[in-house]
Design a protein around this motif. Structure first.
Motif, PDB file in Angstrom:
ATOM      1  N   ASP A  44       0.787  -1.214   0.000  1.00 57.12           N
ATOM      2  CA  ASP A  44       0.000   0.000   0.000  1.00 57.12           C
ATOM      3  C   ASP A  44       0.832   1.282   0.000  1.00 57.12           C
ATOM      4  O   ASP A  44       0.292   2.356  -0.131  1.00 57.12           O
ATOM      5  N   GLY A  49       2.206   4.233  -8.863  1.00 57.75           N
ATOM      6  CA  GLY A  49       0.813   4.084  -9.212  1.00 57.75           C
ATOM      7  C   GLY A  49       0.492   4.159 -10.685  1.00 57.75           C
ATOM      8  O   GLY A  49      -0.591   3.816 -11.085  1.00 57.75           O
ATOM      9  N   VAL A  78      -6.453  -3.522  -3.583  1.00 61.69           N
ATOM     10  CA  VAL A  78      -6.068  -2.508  -4.561  1.00 61.69           C
ATOM     11  C   VAL A  78      -7.293  -2.091  -5.363  1.00 61.69           C
ATOM     12  O   VAL A  78      -8.158  -2.908  -5.652  1.00 61.69           O
ATOM     13  N   ALA A  90      -3.462   2.825  -9.890  1.00 63.61           N
ATOM     14  CA  ALA A  90      -3.823   1.912  -8.804  1.00 63.61           C
ATOM     15  C   ALA A  90      -3.555   2.573  -7.468  1.00 63.61           C
ATOM     16  O   ALA A  90      -2.599   3.342  -7.311  1.00 63.61           O
ATOM     17  N   SER A  92      -4.445   2.027  -2.914  1.00 66.22           N
ATOM     18  CA  SER A  92      -4.940   1.170  -1.844  1.00 66.22           C
ATOM     19  C   SER A  92      -6.459   1.257  -1.841  1.00 66.22           C
ATOM     20  O   SER A  92      -7.030   2.323  -2.063  1.00 66.22           O
ATOM     21  N   SER A  93      -7.128   0.142  -1.584  1.00 66.39           N
ATOM     22  CA  SER A  93      -8.587   0.158  -1.511  1.00 66.39           C
ATOM     23  C   SER A  93      -9.075   0.469  -0.105  1.00 66.39           C
ATOM     24  O   SER A  93     -10.263   0.442   0.168  1.00 66.39           O
ATOM     25  N   ALA A 138      -0.481   2.520  -5.540  1.00 67.51           N
ATOM     26  CA  ALA A 138       0.107   1.180  -5.623  1.00 67.51           C
ATOM     27  C   ALA A 138       0.816   1.088  -6.964  1.00 67.51           C
ATOM     28  O   ALA A 138       0.416   1.730  -7.938  1.00 67.51           O
ATOM     29  N   ILE A 149       0.472  -6.258 -10.584  1.00 67.87           N
ATOM     30  CA  ILE A 149       0.901  -5.526  -9.396  1.00 67.87           C
ATOM     31  C   ILE A 149       2.378  -5.837  -9.197  1.00 67.87           C
ATOM     32  O   ILE A 149       2.819  -6.971  -9.370  1.00 67.87           O
TER      33      ILE A 149
END
Length: 150
Positions: A44, A49, A78, A90, A92-93, A138, A149
């Motif tokens: 994270d 990104g 993600v 991308a 962090s979720s 990310a 990733i």
């Protein structure tokens, strides 16, 4: 061995086991816990990104056709977005307000269902609070039709 010696030895053994367990717990919490800068794990932490074309290592998490233009998709921890045609980002979720998982991406906005925070699909910045910190980027790569990733 007398009763007091056996009792003292057991206390020492218990203390050692308790200390070892506590140290293990501290290591686990450090590895999985969040830090003061808002990052929650190695994956994270902000690392760029922005995916670009070209060969790249990493695990495939989606096909480019899975990510709608102007929207995105939450994939585990993600969120991958496509703010412009062929441009993939991308983040962090995990919402930076209270740690809830963001749920949907629509009209260029990443939305958190818990308290209504919204983030830009372009750069992860906060567009509506209560969150005050952006979503950490990310690192991803786009390799042919795959999003990986790093």
């Amino acid at each position: 061995m007398t009763g007091s010696q056996g009792s003292a030895r057991n206390m020492t053994r218990r203390a050692v086991v308790a200390a070892a367990g506590g140290a293990g717990l501290a290591v686990a919490l450090t590895a999985c816990g969040s830090s003061d800068d808002g990052s929650t794990s190695v994956a994270d932490k902000p690392t760029g990104g922005e995916g670009g074309a070209g060969a790249g290592g990493g695990k495939e998490i989606a096909k480019i056709t899975d990510i709608p233009e102007g929207g995105g998709k939450v994939i585990g921890d993600v969120v991958v977005t496509q703010p412009k045609p062929g441009e993939f980002k991308a983040f962090s979720s995990k919402c930076t307000h209270a740690g809830c998982a963001v749920k949907d991406i629509a009209n260029g906005t990443i939305n958190c269902p818990c308290h209504g925070s919204q983030f830009s699909a372009e750069d992860g910045s906060v567009t509506k609070g209560p969150a005050t910190k952006p979503l950490p980027a990310a690192s991803i790569t786009v390799d042919g039709g795959s999003i990986k990733i790093a």
